[in-house]
Design a protein around this motif. Structure first.
Motif, mmCIF file in Angstrom:
data_model
loop_
_atom_site.group_PDB
_atom_site.id
_atom_site.type_symbol
_atom_site.label_atom_id
_atom_site.label_comp_id
_atom_site.label_asym_id
_atom_site.label_seq_id
_atom_site.Cartn_x
_atom_site.Cartn_y
_atom_site.Cartn_z
ATOM 1 N N UNK A 13 0.873 -1.179 0.000
ATOM 2 C CA UNK A 13 0.000 0.000 0.000
ATOM 3 C C UNK A 13 0.904 1.222 0.000
ATOM 4 N N UNK A 14 0.666 2.131 -0.935
ATOM 5 C CA UNK A 14 1.505 3.322 -1.087
ATOM 6 C C UNK A 14 0.658 4.558 -0.837
ATOM 7 N N UNK A 15 1.166 5.469 -0.022
ATOM 8 C CA UNK A 15 0.434 6.710 0.247
ATOM 9 C C UNK A 15 0.780 7.765 -0.793
ATOM 10 N N UNK A 16 -0.202 8.591 -1.120
ATOM 11 C CA UNK A 16 -0.035 9.649 -2.112
ATOM 12 C C UNK A 16 -0.729 10.910 -1.609
ATOM 13 N N UNK A 17 -0.389 12.079 -2.154
ATOM 14 C CA UNK A 17 -1.073 13.309 -1.739
ATOM 15 C C UNK A 17 -2.575 13.229 -1.989
ATOM 16 N N UNK A 18 -3.334 13.771 -1.077
ATOM 17 C CA UNK A 18 -4.796 13.751 -1.224
ATOM 18 C C UNK A 18 -5.249 14.468 -2.485
ATOM 19 N N UNK A 19 -4.510 15.512 -2.884
ATOM 20 C CA UNK A 19 -4.891 16.282 -4.066
ATOM 21 C C UNK A 19 -4.874 15.426 -5.325
ATOM 22 N N UNK A 20 -4.122 14.347 -5.314
ATOM 23 C CA UNK A 20 -4.052 13.472 -6.483
ATOM 24 C C UNK A 20 -5.374 12.763 -6.749
ATOM 25 N N UNK A 21 -6.286 12.822 -5.824
ATOM 26 C CA UNK A 21 -7.621 12.288 -6.070
ATOM 27 C C UNK A 21 -8.626 13.413 -6.273
#
Length: 532
Positions: free
Chosen positions: A123-131
């Motif tokens: 599981x990889x975390x990404x910036x919320x803005x990317x969604x």
């Protein structure tokens, strides 16, 4: 067998965590003398690739060696590194090389696989803005390089927003501690504020016991990229110190500037407690202490006034985000029961004060979460991703955009042909309900020639605000026919990483074609934008 791991792929540093013997562990890159914070930095010395701290050292001492940092924030963008580097490499290729060295490389004895063992889940975390920003292609590109270029398609469980991962860790850890003290389990709303090197994201999450976290609201200013958080602050501080000493602006792409940045960051982090006390005293008497020196590094000095100047644009960004948060809380008659600050830059006193002041009456100062120490807050995102990877916490998220197709519709009474919008993904639907394909409730599409494009019109309603935009898909959807009598149905699905797909399936042979919608949707927008 193997490990189910969580990866906090950060702008400035990355952290890998794994579950072992009933405990969360942070992976130490470099063995016993290595670091749990692995700088998101890479250097190419001929055929040899270095990442992390050693790559930074190489770049400082050997400026002729191609090197890259902060490349995560370039992933959503279309250019290569033309704005900051003289190179033909792309953000995707550099990110692939970095993650391969960190996780998989057999030649690199420090990689996770070499030190710990095989990866069974990720599981990889990404910036919320990317969604939230529908034109952003960061999630699609990261998923593609992990699944295809790194060969981890079966292992990749999902991409998760950074504040959601932190909330998952908060929910689990607080329950563990309350079980030890036999206190009642915490249930309520936690506002997670994630301020790292490149983004500021917030997520209001409802905690139901230790195993469930529901996302109620999210916001942020990740669209500002490197202007929004810790990297921007460091650069402004070094720029001001350089200008004060030399009377001119520095070349921010030079080896000298890079070396100064590293020195300033090291001084700032190592003296965190001391500088926090100095800033507290300054805030009590700003006029008297404005000229007092706060930071000193390699012959350069910064006073409180200059530090405040460097921080001001970031403070304004925080205030804009928090104003939207407080408006939402008021309009929805919702409380904020706890505040959890995560990400390295969130521990900076000016960041904490700005967030608290912006919340005003919506949060008492006593409600800020203080039981987590600095290290636990810094590891929270990676730990949360690891808990999700191991099925110990289940986040419940919704897809916020509405998607569908437009078809030609025949009115039976007047024989009038008109367009009809068919919704296939309704904004606000939980991801668990979008995993399976929803097909359009229309007559099957007639057969067409082999490899002939299927004419479809896609519509997108960003954040489901009732203003759909349309795009005719002229040359995008092509499928081989199973037979001359084939007919097709059209649908959509969204995976757990918030990535949407257009699905065209034959009725006869059940052949299916899936088209990732990220690149297609991006054609509707002129650039990387955030819809307010």
């Amino acid at each position: 067998m193997g490990y189910h791991i969580g990866l906090d792929f950060g702008t400035t540093n990355s952290i890998v965590s794994y579950w072992q013997d009933g405990k969360l562990e942070a992976f130490q890159y470099g063995g016993e003398n290595g670091q749990k914070y692995v700088p998101s930095f890479i250097a190419y010395d001929d055929e040899f690739i270095e990442i992390g701290k050693s790559a930074r050292t190489t770049a400082t001492n050997h400026p002729e060696v191609p090197s890259y940092g902060n490349f995560k924030m370039d992933l959503p963008l279309d250019d290569q590194f033309s704005n900051r580097y003289d190179s033909n490499k792309t953000p995707q290729s550099v990110t692939t090389d970095y993650l391969r060295e960190l996780l998989l490389s057999r030649e690199n004895s420090y990689s996770f696989q070499a030190q710990q063992g095989p990866i069974a889940g990720l599981v990889v975390s990404v910036p919320e803005i990317w969604q939230r920003d529908i034109s952003n292609r960061g999630r699609e590109r990261l998923q593609t390089l992990i699944a295809q270029h790194l060969g981890l398609e079966e292992q990749l469980i999902q991409l998760v927003s950074e504040p959601v991962a932190a909330a998952a860790y908060y929910a689990w850890e607080t329950q563990q501690r309350q079980q030890e003290t036999q206190d009642p389990p915490f249930e309520g709303n936690v506002l997670v504020c994630d301020m790292g090197g490149g983004t500021f994201d917030v997520s209001l999450c409802r905690v139901y016991g230790e195993n469930k976290v529901e996302v109620l609201y999210f916001d942020g200013q990740g669209d500002r990229g490197l202007d929004a958080a810790g990297v921007a602050f460091d650069r402004r501080c070094v720029r001001l110190a350089y200008q004060q000493k030399h009377g001119s602006s520095p070349d921010e792409n030079s080896t000298e500037f890079l070396h100064l940045l590293q020195q300033f960051e090291a001084v700032k982090i190592s003296g965190h407690d001391k500088y926090s006390k100095k800033i507290k005293n300054y805030l009590k008497s700003p006029q008297d202490l404005a000229e007092q020196i706060l930071y000193s590094f390699n012959g350069y000095r910064l006073n409180h006034k200059q530090v405040q100047e460097a921080f001001q644009p970031i403070a304004e960004g925080i205030q804009r985000v928090m104003k939207r948060v407080t408006t939402w809380l008021k309009e929805n008659n919702t409380t904020c029961d706890r505040l959890f600050l995560v990400g390295g830059f969130s521990q900076f006193l000016l960041v904490r004060n700005t967030i608290l002041d912006s919340l005003g009456n919506h949060l008492n100062r006593e409600q800020i979460e203080r039981q987590f120490n600095l290290i636990e807050s810094a590891f929270a995102i990676s730990y949360g991703a690891c808990l999700i990877a191991n099925g110990l916490v289940q986040p419940s998220e919704t897809y916020i955009h509405s998607l569908g197709i437009t078809v030609q519709w025949v009115d039976g009474e007047t024989i009038k042909i008109s367009e009809k919008d068919i919704p296939l993904v309704q904004g606000g639907t939980y991801l668990d309900d979008l995993i399976s394909v929803k097909f359009a409730d229309i007559p099957p599409l007639a057969s067409f020639q082999v490899n002939e494009p299927l004419q479809l019109t896609l519509w997108v309603d960003p954040k489901s605000r009732g203003t759909p935009l349309k795009l005719e898909l002229k040359d995008t959807v092509k499928l081989p026919q199973a037979s001359s009598e084939d007919k097709w149905r059209v649908g959509m699905r969204v995976n757990r990483s918030h990535i949407a797909y257009l699905v065209v399936e034959s009725l006869c042979g059940r052949k299916r074609g899936e088209y990732e919608l990220g690149n297609i949707i991006a054609q509707l927008f002129p650039s990387f934008v955030l819809f307010e």
